[in-house]
Write an enzyme that holds these catalytic residues in place. Sequence first.
Site, PDB file in Angstrom:
ATOM      1  N   SER A   1      50.926  38.644  34.799  1.00 11.49           N
ATOM      2  CA  SER A   1      50.257  36.800  34.170  1.00 11.49           C
ATOM      3  C   SER A   1      48.669  37.599  34.583  1.00 11.49           C
ATOM      4  O   SER A   1      47.926  37.466  33.554  1.00 11.49           O
ATOM      5  CB  SER A   1      50.584  35.772  34.123  1.00 11.49           C
ATOM      6  OG  SER A   1      49.713  35.964  35.644  1.00 11.49           O
ATOM      7  N   GLY A   2      48.346  38.951  35.141  1.00 10.92           N
ATOM      8  CA  GLY A   2      47.100  39.021  35.737  1.00 10.92           C
ATOM      9  C   GLY A   2      46.639  40.101  35.047  1.00 10.92           C
ATOM     10  O   GLY A   2      47.872  40.325  33.348  1.00 10.92           O
ATOM     11  N   TYR A   3      45.218  40.510  35.167  1.00  5.20           N
ATOM     12  CA  TYR A   3      45.249  41.742  33.557  1.00  5.20           C
ATOM     13  C   TYR A   3      45.928  43.049  33.476  1.00  5.20           C
ATOM     14  O   TYR A   3      45.914  43.845  33.471  1.00  5.20           O
ATOM     15  CB  TYR A   3      43.409  41.990  33.715  1.00  5.20           C
ATOM     16  CG  TYR A   3      42.818  41.085  33.462  1.00  5.20           C
ATOM     17  CD1 TYR A   3      43.027  40.169  32.463  1.00  5.20           C
ATOM     18  CD2 TYR A   3      41.635  41.325  33.742  1.00  5.20           C
ATOM     19  CE1 TYR A   3      42.763  39.154  32.232  1.00  5.20           C
ATOM     20  CE2 TYR A   3      40.496  39.998  33.834  1.00  5.20           C
ATOM     21  CZ  TYR A   3      41.047  39.120  32.562  1.00  5.20           C
ATOM     22  OH  TYR A   3      40.121  38.043  31.662  1.00  5.20           O
ATOM     23  N   VAL A   4      46.066  43.373  35.424  1.00  2.62           N
ATOM     24  CA  VAL A   4      46.800  44.519  35.888  1.00  2.62           C
ATOM     25  C   VAL A   4      48.238  44.701  35.340  1.00  2.62           C
ATOM     26  O   VAL A   4      48.892  45.775  34.837  1.00  2.62           O
ATOM     27  CB  VAL A   4      46.876  45.419  37.199  1.00  2.62           C
ATOM     28  CG1 VAL A   4      47.652  45.897  37.612  1.00  2.62           C
ATOM     29  CG2 VAL A   4      45.552  45.555  37.319  1.00  2.62           C
TER      30      VAL A   4
ATOM     31  N   CYS B   1      41.842  50.950  41.936  1.00  2.00           N
ATOM     32  CA  CYS B   1      40.606  51.743  40.667  1.00  2.00           C
ATOM     33  C   CYS B   1      39.524  52.483  41.231  1.00  2.00           C
ATOM     34  O   CYS B   1      39.331  53.224  40.464  1.00  2.00           O
ATOM     35  CB  CYS B   1      40.178  50.555  40.001  1.00  2.00           C
ATOM     36  SG  CYS B   1      39.898  48.983  40.849  1.00  2.00           S
TER      37      CYS B   1
ATOM     38  N   ASN C   1      39.713  51.103  34.342  1.00  3.05           N
ATOM     39  CA  ASN C   1      39.793  50.753  36.365  1.00  3.05           C
ATOM     40  C   ASN C   1      41.758  50.231  35.539  1.00  3.05           C
ATOM     41  O   ASN C   1      42.099  49.659  36.801  1.00  3.05           O
ATOM     42  CB  ASN C   1      38.859  49.518  36.545  1.00  3.05           C
ATOM     43  CG  ASN C   1      39.508  48.434  35.406  1.00  3.05           C
ATOM     44  OD1 ASN C   1      38.107  49.122  34.552  1.00  3.05           O
ATOM     45  ND2 ASN C   1      39.503  47.037  35.624  1.00  3.05           N
TER      46      ASN C   1
END
Lengths: 361, 361, 361, 361
Positions: A20-23, A160, A328
């Site tokens: 659920s995170g950005y990554v 990153c 990133n």
Amino acid sequence: MSTSSSNGEKRIRVGVVGASGYVGGELLRLLVTHPKVELAMVTSRQYAGEYVHRVHPSLRGFTEITFSPMDLDKLGSNCDLVFTAVPHGKAVEIVKKLYDKGVRIIDLSADYRLKDPELYKYYYGWDHPYPDLLSKSVYGIPELHRDEIRNAKLVSCPGCMAVTSLLAIAPLAKHDLIDLDHIVVDSKIGSSGAGGKPSSGTHHAMRYGVVRPYKPVKHRHTAEIEQEISIIAGRKVSVSMTPHAVNIVRGILCTNHAFLKRSTTIQELWRAYRGMYRNEPFVRLIRDTKGLYKYPDPKFVVGSNFCDVGFDIDERNNRVVALSASDNLMKGAAGSAVQCMNVMYGFNEVEGLLITPLTPV
Amino acid sequence: MSTSSSNGEKRIRVGVVGASGYVGGELLRLLVTHPKVELAMVTSRQYAGEYVHRVHPSLRGFTEITFSPMDLDKLGSNCDLVFTAVPHGKAVEIVKKLYDKGVRIIDLSADYRLKDPELYKYYYGWDHPYPDLLSKSVYGIPELHRDEIRNAKLVSCPGCMAVTSLLAIAPLAKHDLIDLDHIVVDSKIGSSGAGGKPSSGTHHAMRYGVVRPYKPVKHRHTAEIEQEISIIAGRKVSVSMTPHAVNIVRGILCTNHAFLKRSTTIQELWRAYRGMYRNEPFVRLIRDTKGLYKYPDPKFVVGSNFCDVGFDIDERNNRVVALSASDNLMKGAAGSAVQCMNVMYGFNEVEGLLITPLTPV
Amino acid sequence: MSTSSSNGEKRIRVGVVGASGYVGGELLRLLVTHPKVELAMVTSRQYAGEYVHRVHPSLRGFTEITFSPMDLDKLGSNCDLVFTAVPHGKAVEIVKKLYDKGVRIIDLSADYRLKDPELYKYYYGWDHPYPDLLSKSVYGIPELHRDEIRNAKLVSCPGCMAVTSLLAIAPLAKHDLIDLDHIVVDSKIGSSGAGGKPSSGTHHAMRYGVVRPYKPVKHRHTAEIEQEISIIAGRKVSVSMTPHAVNIVRGILCTNHAFLKRSTTIQELWRAYRGMYRNEPFVRLIRDTKGLYKYPDPKFVVGSNFCDVGFDIDERNNRVVALSASDNLMKGAAGSAVQCMNVMYGFNEVEGLLITPLTPV
Amino acid sequence: MSTSSSNGEKRIRVGVVGASGYVGGELLRLLVTHPKVELAMVTSRQYAGEYVHRVHPSLRGFTEITFSPMDLDKLGSNCDLVFTAVPHGKAVEIVKKLYDKGVRIIDLSADYRLKDPELYKYYYGWDHPYPDLLSKSVYGIPELHRDEIRNAKLVSCPGCMAVTSLLAIAPLAKHDLIDLDHIVVDSKIGSSGAGGKPSSGTHHAMRYGVVRPYKPVKHRHTAEIEQEISIIAGRKVSVSMTPHAVNIVRGILCTNHAFLKRSTTIQELWRAYRGMYRNEPFVRLIRDTKGLYKYPDPKFVVGSNFCDVGFDIDERNNRVVALSASDNLMKGAAGSAVQCMNVMYGFNEVEGLLITPLTPV
């Protein structure tokens, strides 16, 4: 355990922990259109039961999968490969257990990046419980460790800013061109690098328009850069790294300042960089005298897996400035992870990753 | 030639040459509300005859003055003091002629900043025609040259990135704390620093979201920083400067990386900085462990004449990071110029400049 | 209770309740330099005991005051005037108690804006406990209610989008020029309008770059606009308002679409607007055919108390577009509040408010 | 003239005229990875002979093609299909000549969008020389004109704001739900919509942070919206459109305000929208009560060919707000063009266009 795709082609079954995170979202973005992958299971504590597109609106229409609660047994039995995209410190046990179940793992946290367990104490504040597993983990930069990645059971994706900086410094270290005691890495990064959790420092009115130094000394990525440059140089090096938050969402620029050991020409530098990256699909050498793109700039890699690298020399004081730019969430995280997966499974290394940068955006 | 203001107070008569640019506009913004100043004449070739608020919409309602064509005789006879805010290379003759007429001058171009005429050849590509006048020009940083400015006939305001960087490095050089051969200045600047002339590189769709290195070596402000630090250190120093365009309009952050000669404590640094800036009205020392503002950040000086300065130490490798933030149009240009004017005329040094930063913006 | 300032001039003693938010910070920014004001007490539950500059970094160097805990008795005994800048619903009791103590109040919440208590139920979801006090509260737009404000004990400052829209629509309604059943107000606002509390929707990575409609129907400011236009028009009107979050921090643009009752010329509109605003210090009429500023745009009012107003006509369908731009923290909140204070105490109405917009920023 | 691709599949030979602009660059981005296309010729007067990646840095590594000078004969003999992406007024002759050569054309200028030649005089200021060809041109919105596009020799792609607005209004008009005399379209658009030519209005320092109304009345896209809604409604309608420049690079939000003819429920609206778009691959209906994406927002379509559509009702005054968001370079230009190409050649309509939006960015 692999399944067949509609055209009879084998697909590997893949899980994403912490999706659920950005990554995690960026991993899903790449995996839902990857021709060799079947997305078997994606987990999120907070959003278990929800459609992923509720959290990642860009995936609406691309997948009907829902988040599952974390279940290591199910991951173990349903997946050939698991990506772990949970916060630092949260992956250490999950990875160990999956490893013991025989699942291949690509970890996107910092928990298995550093070879020296002491550094976890210094930089992260905890004792690493599995130093043995640290030594088995492969640092996931194909440009530096491709052969090891191929057979790895556990790949640890780089930080990153670390990978971005390393790709610029590596050729200089490899060719013994620079003073290894005065490397200064000045990094600039967008807000997605800080993850999806709101705070007063990430609140739009306070985060917008900043050029904010954070951790100007002792940033954790320093340890990774030193580890890898030390390997290349064959001696212990000390890197001075200072990151800054800037007013973009995606992108990193690393300005790597170093001092040449002896008078060096631009042509020599070209040879060093070309020698190392000539056949690399995701490293582009950037140097132009006209046009809009004379040096690397993250604006021109957004959405892609490229790390653009360039350099210049100041003959006045034998300084070299090596510049590197990446997205990133892509080369800095999910893109590198999928590139590692491609290497691990013998897929074409660029499979699912030949995405043009989005310009202008 | 001074006039009387409505309350009987003497005002000096001031002219602004090149008043249609951003620096000119910012000067006007400060001068229209300055209680000791009467705006006598503002020139612009392109906009002669137009109301200034047509070019500088923020001044609508604050002044009814119109742009005049450049006329050195009129400037000479109408003004006590002239600010010249024309591009580099365009000021050199104007300043000389005004100087010969006996008018006091604050020049905001680079044309009289460097003491060594050779450097004009190297950095600007032309021979300086008036090396004698160079030696009479005072470099306009009150924090470094207040006494000279007081009696100067010609003050040359510093480059925006130069003054910002210098205020952070000066205490370190003054107290002989750092290795003067490995100073790395990594600067980040907003788009207003490039002036008001449109180009493909400043076009919003191409300039927005960049972290763009430009002139990573041999940037012109390097010469100013080296000149001033050399004076302070009493020996010739070499500075490695790399500027970057970032996605803001106003503001500069200079990340000044240096290496300490010996192990030094944070307390020693505090003493060095406090010793130098304790009584300076426009240098604020920033260092906090909580809250939103732990290190200097240009977001928190926008619109003000402050240069915020802070620092940190990495004991691992005896590195010091000295950070400084300013508004490039204020402390980096028009604000410094008005501060110099206040010093030259014996006004309260903060007159007309006690403007709070605009936060959040 | 008034005190004397250093030059013997009387100053009023002022308190600010809820001083840690953005509106509170902006109030402090204006009050610390206001020559007729002594800042007597500023309250914050969360930051009691802290220096205000820890929360509002821009005030560092301008005041040494610290936050106090809320204490109505102390406010009552120490202050001539109290600004209440707490969230909607939190002011209703505080205002009542201060009112009963005989303190004059300028409330920046919505709790005393609407005359009809029923509307609190409909728009805010609670019953207003003090309908009598509602009827005594004066709606704080000096351009509409100057005489009432002069003697008011309780002034309720308008919503930021409401005041911006109202100043554009009022002349059209006053001169009976438009169809009052088809007024469409399309507003665009920066992130500071949402206050300082972080959330997933205000997180930089998610808030940056949005053009996000929120409450496209039934936004609370609708009620204020309808209330005031109905008073001007002498009949009940219905307004269709839709606000949008855009990628700026400060500023509001209201695009007020209306249909002319009959064919009307630009000259007639000029007369209507000039007739109403000729002598208003903070309303500027904007309409130009060249230059950078042809219509109102919040970019050109940032940091100032101006509301810029402009308009155009589409003869094809008798449509008028009335445009208005303001800084939501200034004319939209703290600036209007200080303007009301100046009116209430017979100060020069522009005292402490003649701040130029910051351009470019 | 079609060629064979490496896997034996037929590819059409495609030319792009005016390939150095933003729309041209976006076309190239889509075409270089489209499996049914061979890029035969791309023209640019200014950059003839240069590699395309010098102008479009994101394409570095994706194609080695260089810009050719415009040559209608070569285009005619080398290409099955030509995209014309030149400024308004510049396409009119090029299209005519290519048409006469028998090449199929997708024109991205406005020169063949309007059926009524009189409107070119009114909105563009010139007499259309080929009214006959206007009547043969098909307006390139597959969701409205799929069957005509299939066999068209000349497709004219819609204006970016026109197509975005039309997809939101069409279902309302089709089902006779709204008052056709009071449609207000309030649009917000990023800077890439203005093209790549620098000007004072697009200069970063002046364009950044604006909410700038431009052409608040009589914007050219009004004509297209009126034309198409009139067709759907079966009567002449009048649309009130006002566009605004906002601080993003890519993206459009259209807030389409209309008044319902009679009391209507949300469910009725759902039926109208679902009925029209159920099978459309590039229209997504957005309406949620929680999460980050409750209404359409261009942030969540960046880089993709989606037009997201949503709506809400204000029962107080029978108003409907229909919201639509797109990427102006994709669904607003190049994406629609490629979608039309897919329809014209019987390819899978989503071929080369199933790109996820880039989130967050």
